[in-house]
Design a protein around this motif. Sequence first.
Motif, PDB file in Angstrom:
ATOM      1  N   ALA A  79       0.837  -1.207   0.000  1.00  0.00           N
ATOM      2  CA  ALA A  79       0.000   0.000   0.000  1.00  0.00           C
ATOM      3  C   ALA A  79       0.871   1.256   0.000  1.00  0.00           C
ATOM      4  O   ALA A  79       0.561   2.242  -0.670  1.00  0.00           O
ATOM      5  CB  ALA A  79      -0.927  -0.002   1.206  1.00  0.00           C
ATOM      6  N   LEU A  80       1.978   1.209   0.741  1.00  0.00           N
ATOM      7  CA  LEU A  80       2.878   2.359   0.800  1.00  0.00           C
ATOM      8  C   LEU A  80       3.478   2.654  -0.569  1.00  0.00           C
ATOM      9  O   LEU A  80       3.478   3.808  -1.019  1.00  0.00           O
ATOM     10  CB  LEU A  80       4.004   2.104   1.805  1.00  0.00           C
ATOM     11  N   THR A  81       4.021   1.628  -1.238  1.00  0.00           N
ATOM     12  CA  THR A  81       4.671   1.859  -2.524  1.00  0.00           C
ATOM     13  C   THR A  81       3.679   2.348  -3.570  1.00  0.00           C
ATOM     14  O   THR A  81       4.025   3.188  -4.415  1.00  0.00           O
ATOM     15  CB  THR A  81       5.379   0.586  -3.021  1.00  0.00           C
ATOM     16  N   LEU A  82       2.445   1.848  -3.519  1.00  0.00           N
ATOM     17  CA  LEU A  82       1.416   2.344  -4.440  1.00  0.00           C
ATOM     18  C   LEU A  82       1.117   3.812  -4.180  1.00  0.00           C
ATOM     19  O   LEU A  82       0.960   4.607  -5.108  1.00  0.00           O
ATOM     20  CB  LEU A  82       0.135   1.513  -4.292  1.00  0.00           C
ATOM     21  N   GLU A  83       1.046   4.177  -2.915  1.00  0.00           N
ATOM     22  CA  GLU A  83       0.745   5.560  -2.548  1.00  0.00           C
ATOM     23  C   GLU A  83       1.880   6.497  -2.960  1.00  0.00           C
ATOM     24  O   GLU A  83       1.656   7.572  -3.527  1.00  0.00           O
ATOM     25  CB  GLU A  83       0.515   5.655  -1.040  1.00  0.00           C
ATOM     26  N   LEU A  84       3.118   6.083  -2.702  1.00  0.00           N
ATOM     27  CA  LEU A  84       4.261   6.931  -3.029  1.00  0.00           C
ATOM     28  C   LEU A  84       4.473   7.058  -4.532  1.00  0.00           C
ATOM     29  O   LEU A  84       5.058   8.034  -4.998  1.00  0.00           O
ATOM     30  CB  LEU A  84       5.530   6.373  -2.372  1.00  0.00           C
ATOM     31  N   ALA A  85       4.008   6.047  -5.281  1.00  0.00           N
ATOM     32  CA  ALA A  85       4.178   6.076  -6.739  1.00  0.00           C
ATOM     33  C   ALA A  85       3.154   6.973  -7.432  1.00  0.00           C
ATOM     34  O   ALA A  85       3.223   7.165  -8.638  1.00  0.00           O
ATOM     35  CB  ALA A  85       4.095   4.660  -7.301  1.00  0.00           C
ATOM     36  N   THR A  91       2.226  13.279   1.068  1.00  0.00           N
ATOM     37  CA  THR A  91       2.043  14.240   2.149  1.00  0.00           C
ATOM     38  C   THR A  91       3.376  14.467   2.862  1.00  0.00           C
ATOM     39  O   THR A  91       4.325  13.692   2.706  1.00  0.00           O
ATOM     40  CB  THR A  91       1.015  13.725   3.169  1.00  0.00           C
ATOM     41  N   ASP A  92       3.428  15.534   3.658  1.00  0.00           N
ATOM     42  CA  ASP A  92       4.629  15.787   4.464  1.00  0.00           C
ATOM     43  C   ASP A  92       4.899  14.611   5.390  1.00  0.00           C
ATOM     44  O   ASP A  92       6.061  14.230   5.604  1.00  0.00           O
ATOM     45  CB  ASP A  92       4.456  17.060   5.287  1.00  0.00           C
ATOM     46  N   ALA A  93       3.838  14.030   5.929  1.00  0.00           N
ATOM     47  CA  ALA A  93       3.989  12.900   6.850  1.00  0.00           C
ATOM     48  C   ALA A  93       4.622  11.704   6.149  1.00  0.00           C
ATOM     49  O   ALA A  93       5.469  11.004   6.731  1.00  0.00           O
ATOM     50  CB  ALA A  93       2.629  12.512   7.436  1.00  0.00           C
ATOM     51  N   GLU A  94       4.243  11.464   4.883  1.00  0.00           N
ATOM     52  CA  GLU A  94       4.803  10.333   4.143  1.00  0.00           C
ATOM     53  C   GLU A  94       6.273  10.571   3.806  1.00  0.00           C
ATOM     54  O   GLU A  94       7.097   9.652   3.943  1.00  0.00           O
ATOM     55  CB  GLU A  94       3.996  10.101   2.862  1.00  0.00           C
ATOM     56  N   VAL A  95       6.602  11.777   3.396  1.00  0.00           N
ATOM     57  CA  VAL A  95       7.994  12.093   3.062  1.00  0.00           C
ATOM     58  C   VAL A  95       8.865  11.995   4.310  1.00  0.00           C
ATOM     59  O   VAL A  95       9.961  11.413   4.286  1.00  0.00           O
ATOM     60  CB  VAL A  95       8.105  13.497   2.432  1.00  0.00           C
ATOM     61  N   ASP A  96       8.388  12.540   5.416  1.00  0.00           N
ATOM     62  CA  ASP A  96       9.135  12.467   6.676  1.00  0.00           C
ATOM     63  C   ASP A  96       9.282  11.023   7.140  1.00  0.00           C
ATOM     64  O   ASP A  96      10.352  10.625   7.630  1.00  0.00           O
ATOM     65  CB  ASP A  96       8.436  13.291   7.762  1.00  0.00           C
TER      66      ASP A  96
END
Length: 203
Positions: A79-85, A91-96
Amino acid sequence: MTAVPRWIGLPVTAVLLVVGVLGVQAANGGGSFAPKATADPCVHRDVTSQVDGIDGLTEQLVMIGLDKTACRLHVSREALTLELAQSGLQTDAEVDALREGLRDAVQQMKDDGTLPPASDLVDDALAATDLDPLLAAAIRVLPDSVIDAALKTDDVLLRTIDNLDLRSLLANVQDQDDLNRQITEATTQAVKDSLVARVRDLL
């Protein structure tokens, strides 16, 4: 008596083979068609690479880092890799969380004893630069003990991660494979640049 054509027996043979394969799968618990559960990203796992040197090191770092990031965000790695792609949606939270996840990966590899000494990476780093040949030769003759006393691999990696422009990097990601490739390539190049710059200062 008329002989039976050989081709007539082929469908029967095919059916028997399929039945046999299905029987083996059922006997080994393969009778369920339920989708395989996604792995828990918070569970420690050993990660290896098919390549050596800095490329292999950063490949492991990214794989572990994505697990650590997913754990921080309480989502699956998939789910993370799909979201980041999804370009431009981070979001700032994901980048951090990604930056901290990569930092966590460095600590795990240090604790596992899987971080190579800096001296093992110098030749690889020099091969990727257009450094003056005489300067490169001078660096290569530095004793490993001198390099390892002055440079710690975990410190080089942490400095690299802190300096990565992750938001710009993620803006150019198209899919999951692209995500892994771009982060790995950016980290690899940054590690090489950092190693060369810092070893050069030893002369």
